[in-house]
Design an enzyme around this catalytic site. Structure first.
Site, PDB file in Angstrom:
ATOM      1  N   GLU A  22      33.063  46.122  43.519  1.00 22.96           N
ATOM      2  CA  GLU A  22      32.912  47.204  42.478  1.00 22.96           C
ATOM      3  C   GLU A  22      31.889  48.507  43.066  1.00 22.96           C
ATOM      4  O   GLU A  22      31.188  48.056  43.952  1.00 22.96           O
ATOM      5  CB  GLU A  22      32.506  46.820  41.115  1.00 22.96           C
ATOM      6  CG  GLU A  22      33.706  46.461  40.208  1.00 22.96           C
ATOM      7  CD  GLU A  22      34.573  47.549  39.868  1.00 22.96           C
ATOM      8  OE1 GLU A  22      34.242  48.620  40.341  1.00 22.96           O
ATOM      9  OE2 GLU A  22      35.520  47.216  39.108  1.00 22.96           O
ATOM     10  N   ARG A 105      28.064  42.258  29.242  1.00 19.68           N
ATOM     11  CA  ARG A 105      27.208  42.728  30.224  1.00 19.68           C
ATOM     12  C   ARG A 105      27.890  44.141  30.538  1.00 19.68           C
ATOM     13  O   ARG A 105      28.733  44.421  30.095  1.00 19.68           O
ATOM     14  CB  ARG A 105      27.411  41.772  31.497  1.00 19.68           C
ATOM     15  CG  ARG A 105      28.686  41.919  31.920  1.00 19.68           C
ATOM     16  CD  ARG A 105      28.641  41.356  33.384  1.00 19.68           C
ATOM     17  NE  ARG A 105      30.120  41.193  34.013  1.00 19.68           N
ATOM     18  CZ  ARG A 105      30.924  42.061  34.651  1.00 19.68           C
ATOM     19  NH1 ARG A 105      30.334  43.310  34.611  1.00 19.68           N
ATOM     20  NH2 ARG A 105      31.981  41.878  35.187  1.00 19.68           N
ATOM     21  N   ASN A 107      29.014  46.985  32.939  1.00 24.64           N
ATOM     22  CA  ASN A 107      30.098  47.110  33.929  1.00 24.64           C
ATOM     23  C   ASN A 107      30.413  48.339  34.836  1.00 24.64           C
ATOM     24  O   ASN A 107      29.247  48.498  35.331  1.00 24.64           O
ATOM     25  CB  ASN A 107      31.640  46.958  33.199  1.00 24.64           C
ATOM     26  CG  ASN A 107      32.632  46.612  33.970  1.00 24.64           C
ATOM     27  OD1 ASN A 107      32.541  45.461  34.822  1.00 24.64           O
ATOM     28  ND2 ASN A 107      33.879  47.181  33.954  1.00 24.64           N
ATOM     29  N   ASN A 153      35.851  51.117  32.052  1.00 26.12           N
ATOM     30  CA  ASN A 153      35.867  50.891  33.376  1.00 26.12           C
ATOM     31  C   ASN A 153      35.984  52.260  33.852  1.00 26.12           C
ATOM     32  O   ASN A 153      35.224  53.255  33.514  1.00 26.12           O
ATOM     33  CB  ASN A 153      37.057  50.116  33.576  1.00 26.12           C
ATOM     34  CG  ASN A 153      36.714  48.864  34.508  1.00 26.12           C
ATOM     35  OD1 ASN A 153      36.160  49.031  35.696  1.00 26.12           O
ATOM     36  ND2 ASN A 153      37.466  47.820  34.586  1.00 26.12           N
ATOM     37  N   ASP A 198      41.577  49.940  36.400  1.00 28.50           N
ATOM     38  CA  ASP A 198      40.343  49.805  36.699  1.00 28.50           C
ATOM     39  C   ASP A 198      39.408  50.957  37.320  1.00 28.50           C
ATOM     40  O   ASP A 198      39.134  51.773  36.453  1.00 28.50           O
ATOM     41  CB  ASP A 198      40.218  48.703  37.595  1.00 28.50           C
ATOM     42  CG  ASP A 198      38.872  47.819  37.733  1.00 28.50           C
ATOM     43  OD1 ASP A 198      37.959  48.479  37.421  1.00 28.50           O
ATOM     44  OD2 ASP A 198      39.004  46.519  37.905  1.00 28.50           O
TER      45      ASP A 198
END
Length: 291
Positions: A22, A105, A107, A153, A198
């Site tokens: 990522e 959590r 991201n 995202n 994403d």
């Protein structure tokens, strides 16, 4: 505007067999590409030829990071935002949030055009979605910009910073809303829907490239929401997209090995690699955190 920007196939840039790539960021000062492996907490730096220069371990999960204007990085861990030096060593904690549930959590994270670090969270429970989008200032001030996300995202902004785009992978939708120097996010409306979007990045023709998780592809859309083209990637879980290279015309694409069976990994052995695609368009250097 060109509708056939891609000039070559996706090739492997670096294959570190990451669990979950990522937050791809190109550093034009050093001609280096960096990314995180969220699951392992690794901040990896690769040279322009794809060879790995360093891989620094931070407390996992290392959800996302961005460059700081004064050097080093700002990074989102599980529930905190930290500042690091140029090597990735944590210097201090900037802020911490309390997620709505213990298994949530942080991201995706990205700096806006005005120097803030925006970070989303993710909620994989089957309850009403409780993930959120936060903005962090240089002095540690934290603001909740919007709640009700499932998996917050890919983020981007229009060229003048007046519109923000933010993705909720759980609703298969990229949203957009008004934005500005005050950091206020207006009402969101759907921009592109219908796939597990994403990562997100804008090019110099004001078109948007979105990684589509679980589908082995990246899509390009213009500012009206019209589909222009698709880039096929030889890995199903496509996660992150960013422009880089000497003239910012290479589209780098991150992928993941997470959630894949042994059969799927045999079919797509390059899952977890970073891929590169030459294009006829160009991107922009990442916005830096002002702190």
């Amino acid at each position: 505007m060109s509708t056939d920007a891609v000039t070559g196939p996706a090739t492997v840039f670096c294959d570190e067999q990451a669990v979950l790539v990522e937050s791809i960021v190109w550093d034009p000062r050093s001609d280096r590409l960096r990314w995180t492996d969220i699951t392992l907490g690794l901040l990896t730096t690769a040279r322009a030829d794809g060879s790995v220069e360093s891989s620094v371990a931070l407390p996992p999960p290392l959800a996302s990071f961005q460059p700081r204007a004064r050097g080093g990085f700002v990074a989102a861990l599980g529930d905190s935002v930290v500042l690091t030096d140029e090597r990735g060593t944590v210097e201090r904690e900037l802020a911490r949030v309390q997620h709505a549930a213990a298994d949530m959590r942080f991201n995706e994270g990205k700096c806006d055009p005005f120097g803030r670090f925006l970070v989303g969270s993710m909620d994989l429970s089957e309850q009403d979605p409780a993930a959120a989008l936060y903005a962090f200032e240089a002095d540690g001030t934290t603001r909740l910009l919007r709640g009700g996300f499932g998996v917050t995202n890919g983020m981007e902004w229009s060229a003048d910073g007046s519109v923000m785009y933010v993705t909720d992978t759980s609703t298969s939708t990229i949203y957009r809303g008004s934005y500005g120097p005050d950091g206020e996010l207006g009402d969101l409306e759907p921009f592109v829907s219908g796939a597990a979007h994403d990562g997100l990045v804008r090019d110099d023709e004001d078109c948007f490239w979105t990684a589509v998780y679980g589908s082995g592809r990246v899509e390009r859309w213009d500012a009206t929401g019209a589909h222009l083209e698709t880039v096929e990637v030889p890995a199903s879980n496509v996660t992150s997209v960013a422009f880089g290279g000497p003239d910012m015309s290479t589209l780098f694409i991150g992928t993941a090995r997470e959630n894949l069976t042994e059969e799927q990994l045999d079919e797509h052995p390059r899952s977890g690699a970073v891929f590169a695609v030459p294009t006829r368009v160009h991107g922009f250097p990442a916005n830096a955190f002002s702190g």
